[in-house]
Design an enzyme around this catalytic site. Sequence first.
Site, PDB file in Angstrom:
ATOM      1  N   LEU A 121      -1.067   8.635  -1.095  1.00 36.07           N
ATOM      2  CA  LEU A 121      -0.815   8.850   0.330  1.00 36.07           C
ATOM      3  C   LEU A 121      -0.874   7.563   1.125  1.00 36.07           C
ATOM      4  O   LEU A 121      -1.710   6.703   0.871  1.00 36.07           O
ATOM      5  CB  LEU A 121      -1.855   9.832   0.890  1.00 36.07           C
ATOM      6  CG  LEU A 121      -2.018  11.132   0.111  1.00 36.07           C
ATOM      7  CD1 LEU A 121      -3.132  11.963   0.717  1.00 36.07           C
ATOM      8  CD2 LEU A 121      -0.706  11.904   0.088  1.00 36.07           C
TER       9      LEU A 121
ATOM     10  N   CYS B 246      -5.688  -0.519   0.453  1.00 35.84           N
ATOM     11  CA  CYS B 246      -5.336  -0.222  -0.940  1.00 35.84           C
ATOM     12  C   CYS B 246      -4.716  -1.387  -1.706  1.00 35.84           C
ATOM     13  O   CYS B 246      -5.169  -1.713  -2.804  1.00 35.84           O
ATOM     14  CB  CYS B 246      -4.372   0.958  -0.985  1.00 35.84           C
ATOM     15  SG  CYS B 246      -5.186   2.485  -0.573  1.00 35.84           S
TER      16      CYS B 246
ATOM     17  N   ALA C   5      10.203  -8.701   4.662  1.00 39.67           N
ATOM     18  CA  ALA C   5       9.386  -9.917   4.683  1.00 39.67           C
ATOM     19  C   ALA C   5       8.526  -9.916   5.946  1.00 39.67           C
ATOM     20  O   ALA C   5       8.879  -9.304   6.943  1.00 39.67           O
ATOM     21  CB  ALA C   5      10.290 -11.137   4.670  1.00 39.67           C
TER      22      ALA C   5
ATOM     23  N   PHE D  10      10.438  -1.429   0.812  1.00 42.27           N
ATOM     24  CA  PHE D  10       9.369  -2.408   0.538  1.00 42.27           C
ATOM     25  C   PHE D  10       9.912  -3.802   0.277  1.00 42.27           C
ATOM     26  O   PHE D  10       9.395  -4.551  -0.537  1.00 42.27           O
ATOM     27  CB  PHE D  10       8.445  -1.928  -0.592  1.00 42.27           C
ATOM     28  CG  PHE D  10       7.340  -1.072  -0.044  1.00 42.27           C
ATOM     29  CD1 PHE D  10       7.609   0.205   0.401  1.00 42.27           C
ATOM     30  CD2 PHE D  10       6.051  -1.552   0.092  1.00 42.27           C
ATOM     31  CE1 PHE D  10       6.628   0.991   0.976  1.00 42.27           C
ATOM     32  CE2 PHE D  10       5.051  -0.773   0.666  1.00 42.27           C
ATOM     33  CZ  PHE D  10       5.342   0.502   1.097  1.00 42.27           C
TER      34      PHE D  10
HETATM   35  C1  UDX Z   1      -0.338   2.138   0.457  1.00 40.37           C
HETATM   36  C2  UDX Z   1       0.649   2.842  -0.480  1.00 40.37           C
HETATM   37  O1  UDX Z   1       1.958   2.851   0.114  1.00 40.37           O
HETATM   38  C3  UDX Z   1       0.178   4.246  -0.800  1.00 40.37           C
HETATM   39  O2  UDX Z   1       1.064   4.849  -1.734  1.00 40.37           O
HETATM   40  C4  UDX Z   1      -1.236   4.185  -1.378  1.00 40.37           C
HETATM   41  O3  UDX Z   1      -1.750   5.482  -1.646  1.00 40.37           O
HETATM   42  C5  UDX Z   1      -2.167   3.449  -0.416  1.00 40.37           C
HETATM   43  O4  UDX Z   1      -1.635   2.147  -0.122  1.00 40.37           O
HETATM   44  P1  UDX Z   1      -0.917   2.150   3.067  1.00 40.37           P
HETATM   45  O5  UDX Z   1      -2.021   1.204   2.746  1.00 40.37           O
HETATM   46  O6  UDX Z   1      -1.202   3.275   3.985  1.00 40.37           O
HETATM   47  O7  UDX Z   1      -0.333   2.814   1.704  1.00 40.37           O
HETATM   48  O8  UDX Z   1       0.244   1.258   3.703  1.00 40.37           O
HETATM   49  P2  UDX Z   1       1.788   0.946   3.457  1.00 40.37           P
HETATM   50  O9  UDX Z   1       2.578   1.687   4.472  1.00 40.37           O
HETATM   51  O10 UDX Z   1       2.185   1.093   2.053  1.00 40.37           O
HETATM   52  O11 UDX Z   1       1.807  -0.631   3.850  1.00 40.37           O
HETATM   53  C6  UDX Z   1       0.919  -1.549   3.239  1.00 40.37           C
HETATM   54  C7  UDX Z   1       1.093  -2.950   3.795  1.00 40.37           C
HETATM   55  O12 UDX Z   1       2.302  -3.545   3.350  1.00 40.37           O
HETATM   56  C8  UDX Z   1       1.150  -3.031   5.324  1.00 40.37           C
HETATM   57  O13 UDX Z   1       0.392  -4.155   5.761  1.00 40.37           O
HETATM   58  C9  UDX Z   1       2.623  -3.239   5.622  1.00 40.37           C
HETATM   59  O14 UDX Z   1       2.848  -3.941   6.828  1.00 40.37           O
HETATM   60  C10 UDX Z   1       3.037  -4.096   4.423  1.00 40.37           C
HETATM   61  N1  UDX Z   1       4.478  -4.010   4.095  1.00 40.37           N
HETATM   62  C11 UDX Z   1       5.022  -2.829   3.680  1.00 40.37           C
HETATM   63  C12 UDX Z   1       5.269  -5.161   4.140  1.00 40.37           C
HETATM   64  O15 UDX Z   1       4.801  -6.257   4.503  1.00 40.37           O
HETATM   65  N2  UDX Z   1       6.591  -5.069   3.769  1.00 40.37           N
HETATM   66  C13 UDX Z   1       7.157  -3.908   3.358  1.00 40.37           C
HETATM   67  O16 UDX Z   1       8.348  -3.913   3.037  1.00 40.37           O
HETATM   68  C14 UDX Z   1       6.357  -2.736   3.318  1.00 40.37           C
END
Ligand code: UDX
Length: 429
Positions: free
Chosen positions: A151, A258, A250, A247
């Site tokens: 999640l 997580c 940049a 994902f």
């Molecule tokens: C994440 C996982 O997506 C989820 O499956 C797991 O259970 C818990 O960790 P979450 O920590 O809620 O979820 O955040 P997420 O929306 O995945 O983003 C994580 C980080 O990556 C954020 O700081 C976001 O800004 C960054 N991010 C995400 C990027 O820098 N670039 C992207 O393309 C996507």
Amino acid sequence: MQVAVIGGGYVGLVQAAIVADLGHDVMCCEIDPEKLAALQQGKTPIYEQGLDEIVARNHAKKRLIFVSDLAEATRFGEVIFICVATPANEDGSPNMDAYWDAFGKILDIPADKPKIIVNKSTVAVGTAREAQRLADEKGSNYHVVSNPEFLRQGTAVSDAYNADRIIIGAKGYAEAAALLEIYRDLNRPTFICDTTSAELIKYASNCFLASKISFINFMAELCEAYGGDVKDVARGMGMDKRIGPSFLQAGIGYGGSCFGKDVDALVHAAQLKDVRPEALLAARSVNHHQPVRFVDRIERTLGGLEGKTIALWGLAFKPETDDIRDSKAIDIANELVRRGAVVHAHDPEAMKRAAAAAPGVCFFDAHLDAAVGAEALVLATEWNVYRNTDPEEIRQRLVRPVIFDGRNMFDPVEMRRGGWKYYGVGRAE
Ligand code: UDX
């Protein structure tokens, strides 16, 4: 089915609410008296979109009840989900104390018929196998199954209902059957494998996503060096079905509770078995340097930071949350202060938490007020309130129209047309 959930924190409460909403009877055990008191009134102590409504509805129907006694919940549950916290140890490994404490207490309650213990928390690789060994050694009726959660904060409820997949790690089909029954009405693709593979799938998924982000951030640096646009690079790459477009944004680096923790844990797991973790070390190192590299660029562009006022928009690790754990926005705030800047910060939700984590920063209740008299605006979290602000309104408040867009949220062409000096991450100047 009668289901017990051990731990009413973020993972446990979402799990308990969803399972109750699927029509099962759920008893959730929470030991924190304050949290328990709120839950027993059908109130949700954490904010997660749509969760309070599901908790209140199922609590009112008496399908979701909250207790403090683990033994009572264990006796009640045919299936018992362990959802306790597994925070990181100094060496990066997950701290399994709360897990083993709960598991031991469950084993102490004899089961007169076969029961399933489900590891929902993210656990050290091999935990389910070791737990099963302990259960068998005692001659107990418990079977240990792994069912990791995927999640995202802020969208946990819709993520649960629309899960890409449900992973069930079990010794055999018979052990997985109870979980198949619990999740039947979700009607989501389900994959059954052995418990260790299921534990590894959880780590592999988060570490792969973290690596994907670090890879695009590396490409962003190359774009800056050679004069390309990382958004176009990501778009072109993402059109390949094998890569996919998600994902690949940049920015200032990944944060949250997580990704960093899971990368550290998998590095540790690899090292324990003499497996070289270089691929992950590289992803971690890129992420670590991303905020420093970003501040270097600000400093270089402004010709030093000493005594300069910088407006910083965004402190949470991502939008729609007040969570600042491992937030790169906080790293940027502190790095700017360390280099002598006066930082005027705003975040719609995270300022209360940020006050302790970024003590040298001045906070403003209104984002536009934070921009008044600043030499530049730094955007660190892509909240909609910022996206929807007219750039002209910002421009009028700044000393000079300079923006460092750490999330590539604004359109560089539009901004430059409006007279801005625009600096994104990996976008040609
Ligand atoms: C994440 C996982 O997506 C989820 O499956 C797991 O259970 C818990 O960790 P979450 O920590 O809620 O979820 O955040 P997420 O929306 O995945 O983003 C994580 C980080 O990556 C954020 O700081 C976001 O800004 C960054 N991010 C995400 C990027 O820098 N670039 C992207 O393309 C996507």
